[in-house]
Every structure is written in C-alpha cells, then in structure tokens.
Design a protein around this motif. Sequence first.
Motif, PDB file in Angstrom:
ATOM      1  N   GLU A 177       0.829  -1.211   0.000  1.00  0.00           N
ATOM      2  CA  GLU A 177       0.000   0.000   0.000  1.00  0.00           C
ATOM      3  C   GLU A 177       0.861   1.258   0.000  1.00  0.00           C
ATOM      4  O   GLU A 177       0.573   2.222  -0.726  1.00  0.00           O
ATOM      5  CB  GLU A 177      -0.925  -0.004   1.223  1.00  0.00           C
ATOM      6  CG  GLU A 177      -2.180  -0.831   1.061  1.00  0.00           C
ATOM      7  CD  GLU A 177      -3.141  -0.622   2.203  1.00  0.00           C
ATOM      8  OE1 GLU A 177      -4.167   0.066   1.989  1.00  0.00           O
ATOM      9  OE2 GLU A 177      -2.879  -1.131   3.312  1.00  0.00           O
ATOM     10  N   GLY A 179       2.026   2.070  -3.288  1.00  0.00           N
ATOM     11  CA  GLY A 179       0.970   2.338  -4.262  1.00  0.00           C
ATOM     12  C   GLY A 179       0.694   1.173  -5.194  1.00  0.00           C
ATOM     13  O   GLY A 179       0.182   1.372  -6.304  1.00  0.00           O
ATOM     14  N   ILE A 205      -1.245  -1.634  -4.359  1.00  0.00           N
ATOM     15  CA  ILE A 205      -2.584  -2.212  -4.182  1.00  0.00           C
ATOM     16  C   ILE A 205      -3.527  -1.182  -3.595  1.00  0.00           C
ATOM     17  O   ILE A 205      -3.099  -0.173  -3.019  1.00  0.00           O
ATOM     18  CB  ILE A 205      -2.562  -3.456  -3.249  1.00  0.00           C
ATOM     19  CG1 ILE A 205      -2.113  -3.066  -1.834  1.00  0.00           C
ATOM     20  CG2 ILE A 205      -1.690  -4.549  -3.826  1.00  0.00           C
ATOM     21  CD1 ILE A 205      -2.273  -4.196  -0.808  1.00  0.00           C
ATOM     22  N   THR A 206      -4.790  -1.454  -3.747  1.00  0.00           N
ATOM     23  CA  THR A 206      -5.835  -0.665  -3.094  1.00  0.00           C
ATOM     24  C   THR A 206      -6.793  -1.610  -2.409  1.00  0.00           C
ATOM     25  O   THR A 206      -6.914  -2.777  -2.805  1.00  0.00           O
ATOM     26  CB  THR A 206      -6.590   0.212  -4.123  1.00  0.00           C
ATOM     27  OG1 THR A 206      -7.521   1.035  -3.441  1.00  0.00           O
ATOM     28  CG2 THR A 206      -7.331  -0.647  -5.139  1.00  0.00           C
ATOM     29  N   ARG A 207      -7.447  -1.148  -1.373  1.00  0.00           N
ATOM     30  CA  ARG A 207      -8.394  -1.965  -0.613  1.00  0.00           C
ATOM     31  C   ARG A 207      -9.814  -1.487  -0.882  1.00  0.00           C
ATOM     32  O   ARG A 207     -10.086  -0.276  -0.845  1.00  0.00           O
ATOM     33  CB  ARG A 207      -8.107  -1.893   0.890  1.00  0.00           C
ATOM     34  CG  ARG A 207      -6.757  -2.482   1.291  1.00  0.00           C
ATOM     35  CD  ARG A 207      -6.512  -2.274   2.784  1.00  0.00           C
ATOM     36  NE  ARG A 207      -5.182  -2.736   3.175  1.00  0.00           N
ATOM     37  CZ  ARG A 207      -4.928  -3.917   3.721  1.00  0.00           C
ATOM     38  NH1 ARG A 207      -5.931  -4.762   3.937  1.00  0.00           N
ATOM     39  NH2 ARG A 207      -3.702  -4.263   4.065  1.00  0.00           N
ATOM     40  N   GLN A 231      -6.868  -5.247  -4.606  1.00  0.00           N
ATOM     41  CA  GLN A 231      -6.777  -5.109  -6.056  1.00  0.00           C
ATOM     42  C   GLN A 231      -5.494  -4.389  -6.430  1.00  0.00           C
ATOM     43  O   GLN A 231      -5.112  -3.402  -5.777  1.00  0.00           O
ATOM     44  CB  GLN A 231      -7.988  -4.332  -6.576  1.00  0.00           C
ATOM     45  CG  GLN A 231      -8.110  -4.323  -8.089  1.00  0.00           C
ATOM     46  CD  GLN A 231      -9.436  -3.723  -8.524  1.00  0.00           C
ATOM     47  OE1 GLN A 231     -10.152  -3.124  -7.731  1.00  0.00           O
ATOM     48  NE2 GLN A 231      -9.760  -3.874  -9.792  1.00  0.00           N
ATOM     49  N   LEU A 232      -4.792  -4.879  -7.439  1.00  0.00           N
ATOM     50  CA  LEU A 232      -3.605  -4.190  -7.917  1.00  0.00           C
ATOM     51  C   LEU A 232      -3.997  -2.863  -8.557  1.00  0.00           C
ATOM     52  O   LEU A 232      -4.979  -2.780  -9.300  1.00  0.00           O
ATOM     53  CB  LEU A 232      -2.850  -5.036  -8.947  1.00  0.00           C
ATOM     54  CG  LEU A 232      -2.086  -6.267  -8.454  1.00  0.00           C
ATOM     55  CD1 LEU A 232      -1.401  -6.954  -9.630  1.00  0.00           C
ATOM     56  CD2 LEU A 232      -1.059  -5.906  -7.393  1.00  0.00           C
ATOM     57  N   THR A 233      -3.220  -1.849  -8.273  1.00  0.00           N
ATOM     58  CA  THR A 233      -3.393  -0.567  -8.965  1.00  0.00           C
ATOM     59  C   THR A 233      -2.717  -0.648 -10.334  1.00  0.00           C
ATOM     60  O   THR A 233      -2.047  -1.633 -10.650  1.00  0.00           O
ATOM     61  CB  THR A 233      -2.761   0.568  -8.154  1.00  0.00           C
ATOM     62  OG1 THR A 233      -1.349   0.297  -8.041  1.00  0.00           O
ATOM     63  CG2 THR A 233      -3.377   0.653  -6.755  1.00  0.00           C
ATOM     64  N   ASP A 234      -2.895   0.356 -11.147  1.00  0.00           N
ATOM     65  CA  ASP A 234      -2.178   0.394 -12.439  1.00  0.00           C
ATOM     66  C   ASP A 234      -0.677   0.315 -12.206  1.00  0.00           C
ATOM     67  O   ASP A 234       0.041  -0.381 -12.941  1.00  0.00           O
ATOM     68  CB  ASP A 234      -2.533   1.678 -13.194  1.00  0.00           C
ATOM     69  CG  ASP A 234      -3.971   1.675 -13.705  1.00  0.00           C
ATOM     70  OD1 ASP A 234      -4.568   0.578 -13.770  1.00  0.00           O
ATOM     71  OD2 ASP A 234      -4.504   2.758 -14.012  1.00  0.00           O
ATOM     72  N   HIS A 235      -0.216   1.030 -11.179  1.00  0.00           N
ATOM     73  CA  HIS A 235       1.215   0.986 -10.856  1.00  0.00           C
ATOM     74  C   HIS A 235       1.616  -0.416 -10.416  1.00  0.00           C
ATOM     75  O   HIS A 235       2.702  -0.908 -10.754  1.00  0.00           O
ATOM     76  CB  HIS A 235       1.527   2.002  -9.754  1.00  0.00           C
ATOM     77  CG  HIS A 235       2.946   1.966  -9.278  1.00  0.00           C
ATOM     78  ND1 HIS A 235       4.026   2.051 -10.136  1.00  0.00           N
ATOM     79  CD2 HIS A 235       3.475   1.828  -8.016  1.00  0.00           C
ATOM     80  CE1 HIS A 235       5.153   1.991  -9.449  1.00  0.00           C
ATOM     81  NE2 HIS A 235       4.842   1.847  -8.162  1.00  0.00           N
ATOM     82  N   GLY A 236       0.707  -1.093  -9.684  1.00  0.00           N
ATOM     83  CA  GLY A 236       0.982  -2.454  -9.253  1.00  0.00           C
ATOM     84  C   GLY A 236       1.136  -3.399 -10.427  1.00  0.00           C
ATOM     85  O   GLY A 236       2.032  -4.257 -10.451  1.00  0.00           O
ATOM     86  N   ARG A 237       0.261  -3.280 -11.425  1.00  0.00           N
ATOM     87  CA  ARG A 237       0.353  -4.136 -12.613  1.00  0.00           C
ATOM     88  C   ARG A 237       1.611  -3.818 -13.413  1.00  0.00           C
ATOM     89  O   ARG A 237       2.271  -4.724 -13.925  1.00  0.00           O
ATOM     90  CB  ARG A 237      -0.887  -3.952 -13.492  1.00  0.00           C
ATOM     91  CG  ARG A 237      -2.146  -4.510 -12.851  1.00  0.00           C
ATOM     92  CD  ARG A 237      -3.316  -4.612 -13.820  1.00  0.00           C
ATOM     93  NE  ARG A 237      -4.441  -5.267 -13.166  1.00  0.00           N
ATOM     94  CZ  ARG A 237      -4.567  -6.574 -13.016  1.00  0.00           C
ATOM     95  NH1 ARG A 237      -3.640  -7.378 -13.487  1.00  0.00           N
ATOM     96  NH2 ARG A 237      -5.612  -7.082 -12.386  1.00  0.00           N
TER      97      ARG A 237
END
Length: 307
Positions: free
Chosen positions: A78, A81, A83-85, A98-104
């Motif tokens: 988190e 940046g 993932i988001t909850r 959920q993965l954020t765009d940055h996570g992907r």
Amino acid sequence: MSAEQRLHERAGTVRSFNRFYTRQIGVLHEHLLESSFSLTEVRILYELAHRPMLTSSDICQELGLNAGYVSRVLKGFEKKGLITRIPLPSDRRAAQLQLTDHGRETYLPLSDASQREVVAMLKRLSEPEQHQLIEAMHQIESLLGDTDSNYMLRDPQPGDMGWIVHRQAVLYAQEYGWNSEYEALIADIVAKYLRDYDPQWERCWVVEKQGSIVGSVFVVREDEATAKLRLLYVDPCARGLGIGGRLVDECLRFARQAGYKKIILWTNSVLIGARKIYERAGFELVEETPHHSFGKDLVGQVWSREL
C-alpha cells in the motif's frame, strides 16, 4: 536398516533436493529476479494479478502464510501504491485487494523475467529431457498436492507397453517384494498381446493423468465364450480416484459387446485392494491354489463373472 531409518534416509534425500532446487530457481538470493521483492512478495503479487478481489484471509489460506506476515507485506504494498483496498459490503472490517495500475506495471516485468529464466533453463535440455522434467514435476505435484480426480482412458501408444511392464515390475517389487519372475511373466503377457492382438476380441486401456501413465488393464481371449481380464494396475499416486473400478467396468462392457458369455481373471490373495474391486464388480472366487512364485509363497485365485 529399519523402516524408521529408511524414512529418515528418504527425508534427507528430499531435503537435499530442496536445497538443489532453491539454488536452481534463485530463491536463496535476497531479492528475486533482480528486483526489490522477495519470493513471497512476488508470489502474493502473482495471486493478486491472476485472482482479483482476494482478501487477506484468502491469501493466507492459499499460500499457507502467517496472517501477521501477510498483513505487513500488504501494508508495504500500500505504501508503494501497488494495491488498493475495497471494503466488503457484508463486513466493513474486511477488504478485497486489487492491484493498482502501478501495481500491474510493477508485476508484469517480474512475470516476464521469470518466464525468460525458465525458458533459458529448459533450453539447456533436449526435447526428450524437457518432457522427462515436466513429467517428474507433474508426479511430485500429484503425490504432494491436493487430490486431482481428472484423468482419461485412452488406447495404448508406441512405448506404452514397455512402460507398463517397467512400472508394474517396480511397483510389485516395492510393495510385495516380488522378484524378476514377475517381470518376466508380465513381459510375456504384453508381448503375446502385441504379437497376437485381435481387435474384435481383445482390448487394452491406458489411464493418463497430467501427462503420465497411472494405470492400465487388458482383456484377452481365453476361448470362444470366455474373456480374461489381465494386469489391472493403478499407480499409487492415482489411487482413491475410482480408476480401478472404472477399468474393470470398461472390461465388462467390452466383453459383453464382443459376445463373450463369461469373464475370468487370475490374481493372488495378497492383492487385497484389487480383490475388493473385483468383488464390487460382481466377480466370484471359484478356485484357490497355493504356489511359490516371484520369490514368495502365495495363494493364487481364479475369479469369474457371468456376462
């Protein structure tokens, strides 16, 4: 050597393999795939990339990880940046991840790097060696993982008969201490089947599971009215899935369609699992004869069933 000593010796072999394989895939490096992430962190990213809307509890259960450790990893994600909850409507204390765009964007290069490393490893092997490696991995997964009931019955292919002889000889030596006399017997049975095969009266089924042969059975002609079931076997890694019963049912169905009036088989009293399958399929014990074969004192049995 006692059974306990043999078990400890095998445990040492497993630990040795684990050390070898962790070196092979780079698990001992502080960070995986030349990234800032550990193996566990990359595995959690993988789960989130391929299974959206997981909860922290789902990850703990799927990967067998401590809840406190997973919580710390997710908090780190988190902060970066990644993932988001999303709070669950049914329980505001829990959240889907959920993965954020940055996570992907962070995960995809790691996945690509992992793929390249494995491809490079496989390229060092010949095509047959690659197949051998994959089959061995399937075998390990099958033995140690959750029971997978998926299998298929098929006709034999070139090379299958030699494998059937090999596997049965090894299996009965390990489980019952039978010597090479048994290997000679099954080799003769299989050779005769291949030499004299008549598709109108005879049939073989091979069981395949995850690319490996895990069972087989034969029906051969005893006489004009009688079929004979031969060499039923199910590999230990596939027992408990109903494969033995399925193979016997296929033999009965084929024998009826071929026009036989009766089907018989020869077995030995020590093969308790097989005898139970025959009894459930309606076979009756009609003859018993003590004999010394395969290096053991045995009781041979003839079972029969009207069709």
